[in-house]
Write a protein that holds these residues in place. Sequence first.
Motif, short mmCIF file in Angstrom:
data_model
loop_
_atom_site.label_atom_id
_atom_site.label_comp_id
_atom_site.label_asym_id
_atom_site.label_seq_id
_atom_site.Cartn_x
_atom_site.Cartn_y
_atom_site.Cartn_z
N VAL A 155 14.09 28.87 -32.61
CA VAL A 155 12.71 28.87 -32.08
C VAL A 155 12.14 27.45 -32.10
N MET B 221 13.02 24.33 -29.65
CA MET B 221 12.34 24.09 -28.38
C MET B 221 11.45 22.85 -28.49
N ARG B 222 11.03 22.54 -29.70
CA ARG B 222 10.12 21.40 -29.93
C ARG B 222 10.80 20.31 -30.77
N ASN C 148 11.58 17.41 -29.99
CA ASN C 148 10.92 16.11 -29.83
C ASN C 148 9.73 15.98 -30.79
N ILE C 149 8.98 17.07 -30.93
CA ILE C 149 7.79 17.05 -31.80
C ILE C 149 8.22 16.93 -33.27
N PHE D 67 -1.88 17.44 -41.51
CA PHE D 67 -1.06 18.01 -40.44
C PHE D 67 0.27 18.52 -41.00
N ARG E 221 0.14 21.64 -43.08
CA ARG E 221 -0.15 22.87 -42.33
C ARG E 221 1.02 23.31 -41.44
N VAL E 222 1.81 22.37 -40.98
CA VAL E 222 3.00 22.76 -40.23
C VAL E 222 4.00 23.43 -41.19
N MET F 208 6.33 31.87 -41.05
CA MET F 208 7.26 32.38 -40.03
C MET F 208 8.61 32.72 -40.64
N ALA G 121 2.53 15.59 -26.73
CA ALA G 121 3.60 16.60 -26.70
C ALA G 121 3.09 17.94 -27.22
N ILE G 122 2.32 17.91 -28.31
CA ILE G 122 1.85 19.17 -28.90
C ILE G 122 0.85 19.87 -27.98
N ASP H 57 3.09 19.63 -23.64
CA ASP H 57 4.48 19.90 -23.23
C ASP H 57 4.62 21.32 -22.68
N GLY I 57 6.21 25.06 -21.55
CA GLY I 57 6.81 26.17 -22.29
C GLY I 57 5.91 26.63 -23.42
N GLY I 58 6.33 27.72 -24.07
CA GLY I 58 5.60 28.19 -25.24
C GLY I 58 4.19 28.64 -24.92
N MET I 59 3.26 28.29 -25.79
CA MET I 59 1.88 28.76 -25.66
C MET I 59 1.16 28.08 -24.50
N ARG J 230 -3.67 26.75 -26.75
CA ARG J 230 -3.55 25.62 -27.69
C ARG J 230 -4.92 25.00 -27.93
N ASP K 196 7.50 34.19 -30.90
CA ASP K 196 7.65 33.23 -31.99
C ASP K 196 7.43 31.79 -31.50
N GLU K 197 7.85 31.51 -30.26
CA GLU K 197 7.64 30.17 -29.70
C GLU K 197 6.14 29.88 -29.58
N ILE L 208 3.78 31.28 -31.39
CA ILE L 208 3.23 31.16 -32.75
C ILE L 208 3.49 29.75 -33.29
N PHE L 209 4.68 29.22 -33.05
CA PHE L 209 4.97 27.87 -33.53
C PHE L 209 4.06 26.85 -32.84
N ASP L 210 3.84 27.01 -31.54
CA ASP L 210 2.92 26.10 -30.83
C ASP L 210 1.50 26.18 -31.39
N ILE M 151 0.73 26.98 -34.53
CA ILE M 151 0.80 26.27 -35.82
C ILE M 151 0.64 24.77 -35.58
N LEU M 152 1.37 24.27 -34.58
CA LEU M 152 1.33 22.83 -34.29
C LEU M 152 -0.04 22.38 -33.80
N ALA N 25 -2.68 22.60 -36.61
CA ALA N 25 -2.39 21.58 -37.62
C ALA N 25 -2.72 20.18 -37.11
#
Lengths: 161, 195
Positions: free
Chosen positions: A23, A26-27, A29-30, A145, A148-149, A156, B67-68, B71, B73-75, B80, B162-163, B165-167, B169-170, B173
């Motif tokens: 999952v 996908m990020r 780069n981040i 930051f 929190r990540v 998750m 990027a957050i 970018d 895809g995802g959310m 966001r 889940d993708e 949800i991760f976005d 979180i990012l 944050a």
Amino acid sequence: MNISALTILTQAGVAPDSALSSVVSMRDNIIGMTQAAEEAVLRPKETGAFPHGLRAAIATRVARLAGDEPLAAYYLADAGHYAELSVPGEPGSQHQELAAILSFVDKVANQTRDAAAEDISGLRMAGVADADIVRLCELVAFLAFQIRVISGLRLMNGKSA
Amino acid sequence: MTRVIHKFTRKIPEWRPRLVPVKLEEATAEQLDALKVTPSNTKVSDYVLTLAHDVESLSVRSPLFNAIMYDRGGMSREERELGALAASMVNRCIYCAAVHADRHAKLAKDESVTDELFANGENADLSPRNRAIFDFARKAAEAPPSAGPEDIDKLSKVGLSDEEIFDLILSSALFGWANRLMHVLGDPVSRREAI
């Protein structure tokens, strides 16, 4: 991506080849840029008033204020003779000149909404240069930051377990 | 005359630094590079000039921020922005809240969600999906963060992948970071009226 070199993934316990790993990939780069940001605030070439050991001690302190002991332990390893400053509270006599800095760190970290113009003017009157005030804010802000990540990824990870 | 703004608004204020920003004519080559100053682009905000005092951080922060938030895809970008807004409300960063409420309203083509949030805060009347997103982002932004397993479960229940949800979180944050710069290093002030 080499997970073992990426703080947010190791701290959150994201195992290579796990469902969560795919999952977050996908990020990629981040996640990579987050590691570069950690380098920039913890181990910069231009340190200003804050050598790497002091930055690590401040990071430990901020992680503790957030209740994140594993992350605190990670940063404490690099705090050297600044290690005593990683415990929230007043600094001992050895580092008394850092009292204003540390109380600013604590406020920006955990009472962010209450930060006011007087907090910045107070640091300036204590002789902290404008560039160092920005460096200090970037350090604490990045940690907010990162904490929190990691905290979100741990949630998750618990869900997928 | 300018005055400092203390109430949430979608009208984007000016940002007035509490310290002296880097002067463009005195910037080093590394600072100019991080500021993306080119002969055709010499307009740089006071905020970015303030952050240029720590050029190593600024150089990595700007691409990470983009990027957050942008970018593919995802959310969705709109959601966001909701994550960014929730964090900015927790930290009472009036400037960040204005910018991201405005972006949310434009992306959603709907001002009612942000009107409702500014009027009623965490008790706002939201759709189940927005409610789950806002609640997670708000709790994640608290210090210490207080989001728990039940908040993640709610996100899944309202249909987030889940993708996504991760976005979330990012993006929430990220505003833990941005708020601690914008709200700490400067004041949001009303724009000067045109003469």
